[in-house]
Design a protein around this motif. Structure first.
Motif, PDB file in Angstrom:
ATOM      1  N   THR A  42      -6.783  -2.698  -3.991  1.00  0.00           N
ATOM      2  CA  THR A  42      -5.466  -2.341  -4.719  1.00  0.00           C
ATOM      3  C   THR A  42      -4.754  -1.419  -4.115  1.00  0.00           C
ATOM      4  OG1 THR A  42      -6.061  -0.952  -6.563  1.00  0.00           O
ATOM      5  CG2 THR A  42      -6.253  -3.162  -6.799  1.00  0.00           C
ATOM      6  N   PRO A  43      -3.341  -1.390  -3.867  1.00  0.00           N
ATOM      7  CA  PRO A  43      -2.713  -0.252  -3.379  1.00  0.00           C
ATOM      8  C   PRO A  43      -2.928   1.019  -4.340  1.00  0.00           C
ATOM      9  CG  PRO A  43      -1.365  -2.285  -3.496  1.00  0.00           C
ATOM     10  CD  PRO A  43      -2.380  -2.597  -4.334  1.00  0.00           C
ATOM     11  N   GLU A  44      -3.058   0.725  -5.542  1.00  0.00           N
ATOM     12  CA  GLU A  44      -3.692   1.878  -6.376  1.00  0.00           C
ATOM     13  C   GLU A  44      -4.940   2.713  -6.136  1.00  0.00           C
ATOM     14  OE1 GLU A  44      -0.736  -0.532  -8.186  1.00  0.00           O
ATOM     15  OE2 GLU A  44      -2.680  -1.143  -7.653  1.00  0.00           O
ATOM     16  N   ASP A  45      -5.854   1.781  -5.550  1.00  0.00           N
ATOM     17  CA  ASP A  45      -7.088   2.495  -4.882  1.00  0.00           C
ATOM     18  C   ASP A  45      -6.667   3.448  -3.598  1.00  0.00           C
ATOM     19  OD1 ASP A  45      -8.768   0.989  -6.402  1.00  0.00           O
ATOM     20  OD2 ASP A  45      -8.897  -0.843  -5.144  1.00  0.00           O
ATOM     21  N   MET A  46      -5.912   2.796  -2.961  1.00  0.00           N
ATOM     22  CA  MET A  46      -5.415   3.576  -1.743  1.00  0.00           C
ATOM     23  C   MET A  46      -4.843   4.781  -2.146  1.00  0.00           C
ATOM     24  SD  MET A  46      -6.743   1.300   0.289  1.00  0.00           S
ATOM     25  CE  MET A  46      -7.390  -0.098  -0.363  1.00  0.00           C
ATOM     26  N   GLY A  47      -3.819   4.845  -3.250  1.00  0.00           N
ATOM     27  CA  GLY A  47      -3.140   6.008  -3.555  1.00  0.00           C
ATOM     28  C   GLY A  47      -4.118   7.112  -4.211  1.00  0.00           C
TER      29      GLY A  47
ATOM     30  N   VAL B 193       2.576  10.907   4.803  1.00  0.00           N
ATOM     31  CA  VAL B 193       1.877   9.627   4.780  1.00  0.00           C
ATOM     32  C   VAL B 193       2.445   8.467   5.841  1.00  0.00           C
ATOM     33  CG1 VAL B 193       0.674   7.495   3.436  1.00  0.00           C
ATOM     34  CG2 VAL B 193       0.887  10.140   2.440  1.00  0.00           C
ATOM     35  N   ASN B 194       1.635   8.182   6.814  1.00  0.00           N
ATOM     36  CA  ASN B 194       2.144   7.279   7.725  1.00  0.00           C
ATOM     37  C   ASN B 194       1.408   5.927   7.499  1.00  0.00           C
ATOM     38  OD1 ASN B 194       3.699   8.855   9.576  1.00  0.00           O
ATOM     39  ND2 ASN B 194       1.725   9.913   9.925  1.00  0.00           N
ATOM     40  N   CYS B 195       2.440   4.844   6.743  1.00  0.00           N
ATOM     41  CA  CYS B 195       1.635   3.930   6.245  1.00  0.00           C
ATOM     42  C   CYS B 195       2.407   2.466   6.756  1.00  0.00           C
ATOM     43  CB  CYS B 195       1.822   3.710   4.629  1.00  0.00           C
ATOM     44  SG  CYS B 195       0.999   2.025   3.859  1.00  0.00           S
ATOM     45  N   ALA B 196       3.647   2.832   7.388  1.00  0.00           N
ATOM     46  CA  ALA B 196       4.583   1.800   8.059  1.00  0.00           C
ATOM     47  C   ALA B 196       3.451   1.102   8.952  1.00  0.00           C
ATOM     48  CB  ALA B 196       5.737   2.244   8.875  1.00  0.00           C
ATOM     49  N   GLY B 197       3.455  -0.566   9.251  1.00  0.00           N
ATOM     50  CA  GLY B 197       2.738  -1.308   9.720  1.00  0.00           C
ATOM     51  C   GLY B 197       3.052  -2.690   9.855  1.00  0.00           C
ATOM     52  N   VAL B 198       2.791  -3.427  10.826  1.00  0.00           N
ATOM     53  CA  VAL B 198       3.061  -4.457  11.097  1.00  0.00           C
ATOM     54  C   VAL B 198       1.609  -5.490  11.626  1.00  0.00           C
ATOM     55  CG1 VAL B 198       5.516  -4.432  11.627  1.00  0.00           C
ATOM     56  CG2 VAL B 198       3.816  -4.406  13.333  1.00  0.00           C
ATOM     57  N   ILE B 199       1.879  -6.770  11.545  1.00  0.00           N
ATOM     58  CA  ILE B 199       0.698  -7.670  11.635  1.00  0.00           C
ATOM     59  C   ILE B 199       0.928  -8.882  12.339  1.00  0.00           C
ATOM     60  CG2 ILE B 199       0.256  -8.738   9.726  1.00  0.00           C
ATOM     61  CD1 ILE B 199      -2.534  -8.407  10.202  1.00  0.00           C
ATOM     62  N   SER B 200       0.616  -9.623  13.182  1.00  0.00           N
ATOM     63  CA  SER B 200       0.577 -10.942  13.719  1.00  0.00           C
ATOM     64  C   SER B 200      -0.592 -11.546  13.987  1.00  0.00           C
ATOM     65  CB  SER B 200       1.722 -11.082  14.897  1.00  0.00           C
ATOM     66  OG  SER B 200       1.249 -10.450  16.049  1.00  0.00           O
ATOM     67  N   ILE B 201      -0.934 -12.906  14.122  1.00  0.00           N
ATOM     68  CA  ILE B 201      -1.868 -13.380  14.490  1.00  0.00           C
ATOM     69  C   ILE B 201      -2.012 -14.306  15.476  1.00  0.00           C
ATOM     70  CG2 ILE B 201      -3.653 -14.937  13.127  1.00  0.00           C
ATOM     71  CD1 ILE B 201      -2.111 -14.280  10.384  1.00  0.00           C
ATOM     72  N   GLN B 202      -2.612 -13.836  16.590  1.00  0.00           N
ATOM     73  CA  GLN B 202      -2.732 -14.836  17.822  1.00  0.00           C
ATOM     74  C   GLN B 202      -3.987 -14.625  18.506  1.00  0.00           C
ATOM     75  OE1 GLN B 202       0.492 -12.555  17.668  1.00  0.00           O
ATOM     76  NE2 GLN B 202       2.260 -13.914  18.499  1.00  0.00           N
ATOM     77  N   SER B 203      -4.547 -15.460  19.142  1.00  0.00           N
ATOM     78  CA  SER B 203      -5.504 -15.168  20.164  1.00  0.00           C
ATOM     79  C   SER B 203      -5.165 -14.419  21.220  1.00  0.00           C
ATOM     80  CB  SER B 203      -6.334 -16.564  20.779  1.00  0.00           C
ATOM     81  OG  SER B 203      -5.376 -17.278  21.149  1.00  0.00           O
TER      82      SER B 203
ATOM     83  N   ILE C 180       0.744  -1.189  -0.023  1.00  0.00           N
ATOM     84  CA  ILE C 180       0.101  -0.006  -0.015  1.00  0.00           C
ATOM     85  C   ILE C 180       0.795   1.376  -0.014  1.00  0.00           C
ATOM     86  CG2 ILE C 180      -1.677   1.459   1.651  1.00  0.00           C
ATOM     87  CD1 ILE C 180      -2.956  -1.433   2.064  1.00  0.00           C
ATOM     88  N   GLY C 181       2.012   1.325   0.903  1.00  0.00           N
ATOM     89  CA  GLY C 181       2.878   2.352   0.754  1.00  0.00           C
ATOM     90  C   GLY C 181       3.371   2.692  -0.476  1.00  0.00           C
ATOM     91  N   ARG C 182       3.888   1.693  -1.315  1.00  0.00           N
ATOM     92  CA  ARG C 182       4.354   2.013  -2.628  1.00  0.00           C
ATOM     93  C   ARG C 182       3.235   2.553  -3.477  1.00  0.00           C
ATOM     94  NH1 ARG C 182       4.531  -0.713  -7.418  1.00  0.00           N
ATOM     95  NH2 ARG C 182       6.377  -0.303  -8.847  1.00  0.00           N
TER      96      ARG C 182
END
Length: 258
Positions: free
Chosen positions: A227-232, A89-99, A19-21
């Motif tokens: 798409t990333p282009e949508d966000m752009g 634009v602040n797009c840096a982000g991370v995710i993990s998957i845990q209960s 998305i950032g790109r």
């Protein structure tokens, strides 16, 4: 070619890929010069080259958004190398998957530090310059998970809810200073994050690709991913609008309604 952002300078954190790109390239297509900031060096350089291929100037900055001093340096670099700062634009982000029962304090802190604290620190680094010039655009990338909780993503949802709330509050703080603050809330976008989710949520005997296709068809009323282009395109809209501020806008094909 229409260039509504001609000669403006943008910073995009998390701009190396995904998305950032997409946002960095959309801003460049609209006429902005772009400092691309990320921790990923190879795609960072590639995205900068793509910006230059569009006829705009580009700079790169390897930055950890949890470190205030690095973000302050990032802002100084944009000003010194590209001549100013108009759009953050602040797009840096991370995710993990845990209960929640599996989630460790360290996991919680890491996601909150990058997604929520990183957004705060980046804005704080840019605000002295934006306030001094009495104009600017801040665009934070949140998520539909910042408006609706999802199982096994409690920490991610919490971080993105924080970004949505922070966006609205900051917008009100700086509204009289010619600065707008808005958030993009992406839906289902085929990025590294969603590949991980597709793998985590696949049914027995299902491939990651089959899981991805199923999630598009079953979760999105339009039946297709964003798409990333949508966000752009939404980022360009926010960057060009004087009287839109404090908003968190979903781009999700009808997945959510608030």
């Amino acid at each position: 070619m229409d260039s509504p952002l001609k000669d403006q300078v943008a910073i995009v954190t998390g701009g190396a890929r995904g998305i950032g790109r997409g946002i960095a390239l959309a801003l460049a297509q609209a006429g902005a010069d772009v400092l691309v900031a990320d921790l990923l060096e190879d795609p960072l350089a590639a995205t900068a080259e793509d910006v230059r291929a569009l006829g705009r100037r580009a700079a790169i900055c390897k930055v950890d958004v949890t470190q205030a001093v690095q973000l302050e340096g990032m802002v100084r670099q944009a000003i010194s190398e590209l001549g100013g700062l108009d759009i953050l634009v602040n797009c840096a982000g991370v995710i993990s998957i845990q209960s929640v029962s599996e989630l460790t304090e360290r996991d919680w802190d890491f996601v909150m530090d990058v997604n929520a604290k990183g957004t705060f620190l980046s804005c704080k680094a840019a605000l002295p310059h934006l306030l001094a010039q009495q104009r600017g655009r801040i665009i934070n990338v949140a998520s539909i998970a910042g408006k609706e909780g999802f199982p096994n993503l409690s920490h991610y949802s919490a971080s993105k809810f924080a970004v949505v709330g922070f966006t609205n509050a900051l917008a009100k703080e700086v509204a009289r200073a010619g600065i707008t603050v808005n958030a993009i809330c992406p839906g289902i976008v085929r990025t590294y994050m969603w590949d991980r989710l597709s793998d985590e949520w696949k049914n027995a005997g299902e491939s990651v690709e089959e899981s991805w296709q199923r999630h598009q068809l079953t979760l999105i009323p339009q039946g297709r991913a964003q798409t990333p282009e949508d966000m752009g395109r939404l980022a360009v809209f926010f960057a060009t609008m004087d009287n839109v501020t404090g908003q968190s806008v979903n781009v999700d094909g009808g997945f959510t309604f608030h």
